[in-house]
Design an enzyme around this catalytic site. Structure first.
Site, PDB file in Angstrom:
ATOM      1  N   TYR A   1      65.566 126.249  27.678  1.00 27.40           N
ATOM      2  CA  TYR A   1      64.150 126.174  28.050  1.00 27.40           C
ATOM      3  C   TYR A   1      64.017 126.184  29.582  1.00 27.40           C
ATOM      4  O   TYR A   1      63.260 126.970  30.157  1.00 27.40           O
ATOM      5  CB  TYR A   1      63.537 124.897  27.467  1.00 27.40           C
TER       6      TYR A   1
ATOM      7  N   GLU B   1      61.796 120.822  34.112  1.00 25.62           N
ATOM      8  CA  GLU B   1      63.098 121.139  33.505  1.00 25.62           C
ATOM      9  C   GLU B   1      63.890 122.129  34.357  1.00 25.62           C
ATOM     10  O   GLU B   1      65.101 122.259  34.174  1.00 25.62           O
ATOM     11  CB  GLU B   1      62.914 121.698  32.095  1.00 25.62           C
TER      12      GLU B   1
ATOM     13  N   SER C   1      58.053 124.170  34.969  1.00 28.03           N
ATOM     14  CA  SER C   1      58.356 122.858  34.395  1.00 28.03           C
ATOM     15  C   SER C   1      59.409 122.134  35.222  1.00 28.03           C
ATOM     16  O   SER C   1      60.312 122.764  35.793  1.00 28.03           O
ATOM     17  CB  SER C   1      58.897 123.093  32.983  1.00 28.03           C
TER      18      SER C   1
HETATM   19  P1  GDP Z   1      60.799 115.973  27.135  1.00 24.23           P
HETATM   20  O1  GDP Z   1      60.902 115.318  28.471  1.00 24.23           O
HETATM   21  O2  GDP Z   1      60.068 117.262  27.186  1.00 24.23           O
HETATM   22  O3  GDP Z   1      62.115 116.086  26.440  1.00 24.23           O
HETATM   23  O4  GDP Z   1      59.817 115.009  26.267  1.00 24.23           O
HETATM   24  P2  GDP Z   1      60.074 113.959  25.111  1.00 24.23           P
HETATM   25  O5  GDP Z   1      58.783 113.221  24.951  1.00 24.23           O
HETATM   26  O6  GDP Z   1      60.626 114.590  23.873  1.00 24.23           O
HETATM   27  O7  GDP Z   1      61.201 112.973  25.665  1.00 24.23           O
HETATM   28  C1  GDP Z   1      60.979 112.165  26.800  1.00 24.23           C
HETATM   29  C2  GDP Z   1      62.128 111.178  26.968  1.00 24.23           C
HETATM   30  O8  GDP Z   1      62.068 110.188  25.946  1.00 24.23           O
HETATM   31  C3  GDP Z   1      63.504 111.832  26.841  1.00 24.23           C
HETATM   32  O9  GDP Z   1      64.330 111.261  27.843  1.00 24.23           O
HETATM   33  C4  GDP Z   1      63.995 111.357  25.461  1.00 24.23           C
HETATM   34  O10 GDP Z   1      65.403 111.275  25.338  1.00 24.23           O
HETATM   35  C5  GDP Z   1      63.372 109.993  25.412  1.00 24.23           C
HETATM   36  N1  GDP Z   1      63.276 109.446  24.047  1.00 24.23           N
HETATM   37  C6  GDP Z   1      63.735 108.234  23.652  1.00 24.23           C
HETATM   38  N2  GDP Z   1      63.513 108.054  22.333  1.00 24.23           N
HETATM   39  C7  GDP Z   1      62.904 109.174  21.887  1.00 24.23           C
HETATM   40  C8  GDP Z   1      62.431 109.578  20.609  1.00 24.23           C
HETATM   41  O11 GDP Z   1      62.530 108.859  19.617  1.00 24.23           O
HETATM   42  N3  GDP Z   1      61.844 110.826  20.532  1.00 24.23           N
HETATM   43  C9  GDP Z   1      61.702 111.647  21.634  1.00 24.23           C
HETATM   44  N4  GDP Z   1      61.100 112.850  21.512  1.00 24.23           N
HETATM   45  N5  GDP Z   1      62.163 111.282  22.852  1.00 24.23           N
HETATM   46  C10 GDP Z   1      62.744 110.065  22.981  1.00 24.23           C
END
Ligand code: GDP
Length: 329
Positions: A148, A126, A124
């Site tokens: 993670y 990450e 990933s």
């Molecule tokens: P990740 O990259 O695996 O953490 O996937 P996510 O879809 O959870 O988040 C992607 C990006 O969207 C991250 O930078 C979050 O901080 C941003 N983000 C902004 N608003 C939101 C929200 O309401 N929910 C989530 N899940 N992410 C958000």
């Protein structure tokens, strides 16, 4: 004779798209499924009856070794992981064991049984964490910032050790965010597509969102699983970053999703400071040129097409009242 592909994490988003691809290519597809995840097999919809499942507790090395001895897989795709990154803070040890433990047990089983199995490790972006340069390649320094990412990095190195010390055909795909109508709703893309669809249908009237300036390299899961398969067909096992090479903000995502259904997002979306994450990194973007050069892989679905497919599928799904959209793109 048909090749056998063994998949862990088959009931997840990538498991669905990868199974579909491998079945189309004539593989015998076997999912290694923990007994307590058996109920999730319904998520595979129309594919469920075309593949075989083998119930195995992935925390037990002897059970994994026995399954691999019986199945003699030509290829293994190790996708099993708790996918929602923030949850890894709640259970760092469980995250480590599922991600690193499973990879190690499978690699050790391959080695001990003397199998010529080709092994794909789902890594990933990450693992880059606090990035020191952008875009990233497989040679960029790894500096994970959460349990993670740390677990994925440990699994990555364990795979590298087995390749270098024992000569296994093993490789890592370092994948950036990849989405589809099968993405669970806690991820921002699906959260937004579901909200745009529900607002269009008059089922709700607001969307609370975190940081609108957050950026990600978002691709289509169906494109990314094609890269996994190509990595295992290559002459030599190598690691690849797999992403689109393009960054979009959450603001772009929201605007694109609402635009698909003819709505002005600014009327419906509100920012909620509780949803803003601390210590985020917004320069995670792939340099996929090695995958293009060596594997002929390029993403086929654009950001706009991806978002619009997700919104339109969610409209259908909400209208039909089904939980998982069947046979979606
Ligand atoms: P990740 O990259 O695996 O953490 O996937 P996510 O879809 O959870 O988040 C992607 C990006 O969207 C991250 O930078 C979050 O901080 C941003 N983000 C902004 N608003 C939101 C929200 O309401 N929910 C989530 N899940 N992410 C958000």
């Amino acid at each position: 004779m048909a090749k056998t592909a063994l998949i862990t994490g088959i009931t997840g988003q990538d498991g669905y798209y990868l199974s579909r691809l491998l079945l189309e290519k004539g593989y015998r597809v076997v999912g290694l499924v923990p007994p307590d995840r058996q109920h999730s097999l319904t998520k595979l919809n129309e594919l469920k009856d075309q593949l075989t499942t083998y119930l195995v507790d992935l925390t037990r090395a002897d059970a994994i070794t026995q399954a691999m001895d019986v199945l003699q897989p030509d290829e293994i795709y190790n996708l099993a992981a708790p996918s929602f990154v923030p949850d890894s803070w709640k259970d760092p040890l469980g995250t480590l064991d599922l991600i690193t433990g499973t990879a190690t047990r499978m690699l050790e089983a391959t080695r001990q049984l003397g199998l010529r199995t080709r092994f794909y490790q789902a890594s990933s972006s990450e693992i880059f964490g606090q990035v020191c340069s952008s875009p990233q390649t497989a040679e960029t320094a790894f500096r994970p910032t959460n349990p993670y990412g740390a677990a994925k990095l440990h699994a990555h190195w364990t795979m590298v050790h087995h390749r270098e010390r024992y000569g296994l055909f093993a490789c890592s795909g370092i994948l950036y965010n990849h989405e589809s109508p099968r993405r669970p709703p806690q991820f921002v893309t699906r959260k937004v597509s579901l909200a745009a669809a529900a607002i269009k249908l008059g089922l709700r009237d607001r969307l609370s969102i975190g940081n609108l300036e957050a950026k990600r390299d978002w691709g289509f899961a169906g494109d990314h699983v094609e890269a996994m398969w190509r990595m295992l067909q290559a002459e030599t096992p190598e690691d690849y970053v797999i992403g689109t090479g393009k960054l979009h903000t959450v603001r772009d995502l929201v605007a694109t999703a609402f635009d698909c259904v003819g709505l002005d997002w600014q009327k419906y979306v509100e920012s909620d400071p509780h949803l803003v994450r601390a210590d985020e990194h917004f320069q995670l973007v792939a340099d996929p040129s090695k995958a293009k050069r060596n594997l002929g892989w390029e993403p086929q679905v654009s950001f706009e097409e991806l978002v619009s497919t997700m919104v339109l599928t969610d409209i259908k799904y909400l209208e039909a009242g089904t939980l998982v959209p069947a046979g979606v793109a």
